[in-house]
Design a protein around this motif. Structure first.
Motif, PDB file in Angstrom:
ATOM      1  N   LEU A 136       0.828  -1.210   0.000  1.00  0.00           N
ATOM      2  CA  LEU A 136       0.000   0.000   0.000  1.00  0.00           C
ATOM      3  C   LEU A 136       0.862   1.260   0.000  1.00  0.00           C
ATOM      4  CD1 LEU A 136      -2.906  -0.917   2.460  1.00  0.00           C
ATOM      5  CD2 LEU A 136      -2.983  -0.791  -0.036  1.00  0.00           C
ATOM      6  N   GLU A 137       1.973   1.218   0.683  1.00  0.00           N
ATOM      7  CA  GLU A 137       2.870   2.377   0.698  1.00  0.00           C
ATOM      8  C   GLU A 137       3.457   2.611  -0.698  1.00  0.00           C
ATOM      9  OE1 GLU A 137       4.529   5.721   2.036  1.00  0.00           O
ATOM     10  OE2 GLU A 137       3.138   4.441   3.157  1.00  0.00           O
ATOM     11  N   HIS A 138       3.824   1.544  -1.387  1.00  0.00           N
ATOM     12  CA  HIS A 138       4.327   1.677  -2.756  1.00  0.00           C
ATOM     13  C   HIS A 138       3.236   2.218  -3.682  1.00  0.00           C
ATOM     14  CE1 HIS A 138       8.305   0.023  -2.207  1.00  0.00           C
ATOM     15  NE2 HIS A 138       7.836  -1.086  -1.673  1.00  0.00           N
ATOM     16  N   VAL A 139       2.017   1.729  -3.503  1.00  0.00           N
ATOM     17  CA  VAL A 139       0.903   2.212  -4.324  1.00  0.00           C
ATOM     18  C   VAL A 139       0.686   3.700  -4.101  1.00  0.00           C
ATOM     19  CG1 VAL A 139      -1.597   2.096  -4.635  1.00  0.00           C
ATOM     20  CG2 VAL A 139      -0.260  -0.014  -4.496  1.00  0.00           C
ATOM     21  N   LYS A 140       0.728   4.107  -2.850  1.00  0.00           N
ATOM     22  CA  LYS A 140       0.519   5.519  -2.514  1.00  0.00           C
ATOM     23  C   LYS A 140       1.559   6.398  -3.208  1.00  0.00           C
ATOM     24  CE  LYS A 140      -0.240   8.491   1.509  1.00  0.00           C
ATOM     25  NZ  LYS A 140      -0.202   8.560   2.994  1.00  0.00           N
ATOM     26  N   LYS A 141       2.792   5.953  -3.245  1.00  0.00           N
ATOM     27  CA  LYS A 141       3.863   6.716  -3.895  1.00  0.00           C
ATOM     28  C   LYS A 141       3.676   6.765  -5.413  1.00  0.00           C
ATOM     29  CE  LYS A 141       7.337   5.790  -0.331  1.00  0.00           C
ATOM     30  NZ  LYS A 141       8.617   5.084  -0.017  1.00  0.00           N
ATOM     31  N   ALA A 142       3.025   5.752  -5.958  1.00  0.00           N
ATOM     32  CA  ALA A 142       2.838   5.696  -7.405  1.00  0.00           C
ATOM     33  C   ALA A 142       1.668   6.560  -7.877  1.00  0.00           C
ATOM     34  CB  ALA A 142       2.608   4.254  -7.846  1.00  0.00           C
ATOM     35  N   LEU A 143       0.747   6.877  -6.990  1.00  0.00           N
ATOM     36  CA  LEU A 143      -0.442   7.634  -7.359  1.00  0.00           C
ATOM     37  C   LEU A 143      -0.167   9.138  -7.438  1.00  0.00           C
ATOM     38  CD1 LEU A 143      -3.121   5.824  -5.168  1.00  0.00           C
ATOM     39  CD2 LEU A 143      -3.042   5.837  -7.675  1.00  0.00           C
ATOM     40  N   SER A 175     -14.033  -6.869   3.815  1.00  0.00           N
ATOM     41  CA  SER A 175     -13.722  -5.465   3.562  1.00  0.00           C
ATOM     42  C   SER A 175     -13.362  -4.710   4.835  1.00  0.00           C
ATOM     43  CB  SER A 175     -14.907  -4.779   2.882  1.00  0.00           C
ATOM     44  OG  SER A 175     -16.049  -4.784   3.728  1.00  0.00           O
ATOM     45  N   LYS A 176     -13.834  -5.186   5.983  1.00  0.00           N
ATOM     46  CA  LYS A 176     -13.560  -4.455   7.224  1.00  0.00           C
ATOM     47  C   LYS A 176     -12.068  -4.401   7.526  1.00  0.00           C
ATOM     48  CE  LYS A 176     -14.206  -8.326  10.485  1.00  0.00           C
ATOM     49  NZ  LYS A 176     -14.997  -8.804  11.652  1.00  0.00           N
ATOM     50  N   TYR A 177     -11.344  -5.456   7.210  1.00  0.00           N
ATOM     51  CA  TYR A 177      -9.901  -5.452   7.434  1.00  0.00           C
ATOM     52  C   TYR A 177      -9.207  -4.527   6.432  1.00  0.00           C
ATOM     53  CZ  TYR A 177     -10.938  -9.592  10.226  1.00  0.00           C
ATOM     54  OH  TYR A 177     -11.456 -10.458  11.162  1.00  0.00           O
ATOM     55  N   VAL A 178      -9.654  -4.574   5.191  1.00  0.00           N
ATOM     56  CA  VAL A 178      -9.019  -3.780   4.147  1.00  0.00           C
ATOM     57  C   VAL A 178      -9.234  -2.293   4.380  1.00  0.00           C
ATOM     58  CG1 VAL A 178      -8.935  -3.327   1.672  1.00  0.00           C
ATOM     59  CG2 VAL A 178      -9.227  -5.669   2.501  1.00  0.00           C
ATOM     60  N   LYS A 179     -10.437  -1.908   4.770  1.00  0.00           N
ATOM     61  CA  LYS A 179     -10.708  -0.490   5.035  1.00  0.00           C
ATOM     62  C   LYS A 179      -9.830   0.025   6.170  1.00  0.00           C
ATOM     63  CE  LYS A 179     -15.179  -1.037   5.462  1.00  0.00           C
ATOM     64  NZ  LYS A 179     -16.597  -0.696   5.718  1.00  0.00           N
ATOM     65  N   ARG A 180      -9.659  -0.779   7.195  1.00  0.00           N
ATOM     66  CA  ARG A 180      -8.800  -0.391   8.318  1.00  0.00           C
ATOM     67  C   ARG A 180      -7.362  -0.194   7.858  1.00  0.00           C
ATOM     68  NH1 ARG A 180      -8.868  -4.950  12.470  1.00  0.00           N
ATOM     69  NH2 ARG A 180     -11.076  -4.368  12.446  1.00  0.00           N
ATOM     70  N   GLU A 184      -5.042   3.244   7.684  1.00  0.00           N
ATOM     71  CA  GLU A 184      -3.740   3.261   8.357  1.00  0.00           C
ATOM     72  C   GLU A 184      -2.633   3.678   7.397  1.00  0.00           C
ATOM     73  OE1 GLU A 184      -0.724   0.144  10.683  1.00  0.00           O
ATOM     74  OE2 GLU A 184      -2.840  -0.385  10.400  1.00  0.00           O
ATOM     75  N   ALA A 185      -2.792   3.324   6.114  1.00  0.00           N
ATOM     76  CA  ALA A 185      -1.778   3.654   5.103  1.00  0.00           C
ATOM     77  C   ALA A 185      -1.915   5.091   4.591  1.00  0.00           C
ATOM     78  CB  ALA A 185      -1.869   2.682   3.942  1.00  0.00           C
ATOM     79  N   GLY A 186      -2.934   5.812   5.054  1.00  0.00           N
ATOM     80  CA  GLY A 186      -3.081   7.200   4.655  1.00  0.00           C
ATOM     81  C   GLY A 186      -4.032   7.431   3.500  1.00  0.00           C
ATOM     82  N   PHE A 187      -4.968   6.497   3.298  1.00  0.00           N
ATOM     83  CA  PHE A 187      -5.993   6.663   2.268  1.00  0.00           C
ATOM     84  C   PHE A 187      -7.323   7.031   2.922  1.00  0.00           C
ATOM     85  CE2 PHE A 187      -2.938   3.886   0.174  1.00  0.00           C
ATOM     86  CZ  PHE A 187      -2.914   4.368  -1.126  1.00  0.00           C
TER      87      PHE A 187
END
Length: 215
Positions: A136-143, A175-180, A184-187
């Motif tokens: 998720l951190e890598h994805v965030k940097k790519a967006l 989805s409850k785990y993914v949303k959390r 946490e990753a800043g989305f």
């Protein structure tokens, strides 16, 4: 180690089931139970966008994405297996699609270009990621700023109220785990659908999706 003919048949059937809907021969059937146009609308994908398909396999979603973003757009197709990427490239050539770039990713890093993507899709793949927060951190940097991530999974009925670890062992996720984890990753969660239909039309496998924006 030698196997009986019965065991070999069972192994063959399991391999066939596991590969179903990922191989090109199954794509027409997948179009019947997966509303790709709706998924892309939820993600906000438009012509000219730069998008990524993480866990692309042989390119089912990548082919749809390439047509949607058009020649002015770009698709980055990521998988951890080179053989799948080579098959995807063949599939793209046979369809005269020239706006797909394949990327051999690692299990903890999709190796996406930095800060140029409008949307990243992770479909039926997130539950396989052990280093999901790193990904998720890598994805965030790519967006791009306010770029979006779409995660789609299937939730199997028998695992609905189980822990994350138990669900992952069953190759499913809530989805409850993914949303959390996204928060946490800043989305920021933009939208979600709890029932997007049945995966492979099986009543005990309900598809859901979450769209989140980079903050």
């Amino acid at each position: 180690m030698k196997y009986s003919s019965k065991t070999l048949l069972i192994l063959l059937l399991l391999c066939t089931i596991a590969s179903g809907q990922y191989q090109e021969a199954d794509w027409d059937y997948r179009d019947q139970w997966m509303d790709v146009d709706r998924i892309f609308r939820m993600a906000g994908i438009t012509p000219g966008d730069h998008v990524a398909d993480i866990g692309c396999h042989e390119g089912y979603l990548s082919m749809h994405l390439a047509r949607t973003v058009g020649k002015s757009g770009q698709v980055y197709s990521v998988d951890v297996r080179q053989d799948r990427l080579e098959t995807l490239e063949e599939n793209a050539r046979s369809r005269d699609l020239t706006n797909i770039r394949t990327i051999l990713g690692d299990y903890d890093n999709p190796h996406l270009p930095k800060a140029i993507l409008d949307v990243v899709l992770i479909v039926d793949t997130y539950h396989e990621m052990k280093s999901y927060m790193t990904v998720l951190e890598h994805v965030k940097k790519a967006l791009k700023p306010e770029g979006r991530i779409l995660i789609l999974e299937k939730l199997k009925a028998h695992a609905r109220n189980k822990s994350r670890e138990e669900q992952v062992r069953s190759h499913t996720l809530s989805s409850k785990y993914v949303k959390r984890e996204l928060k946490e990753a800043g989305f920021e969660i933009v939208t979600e659908i709890g029932d997007l239909g049945k995966w492979e039309e099986e009543n005990d496998k309900t598809m859901w999706l979450v769209v989140a924006s980079k903050m």
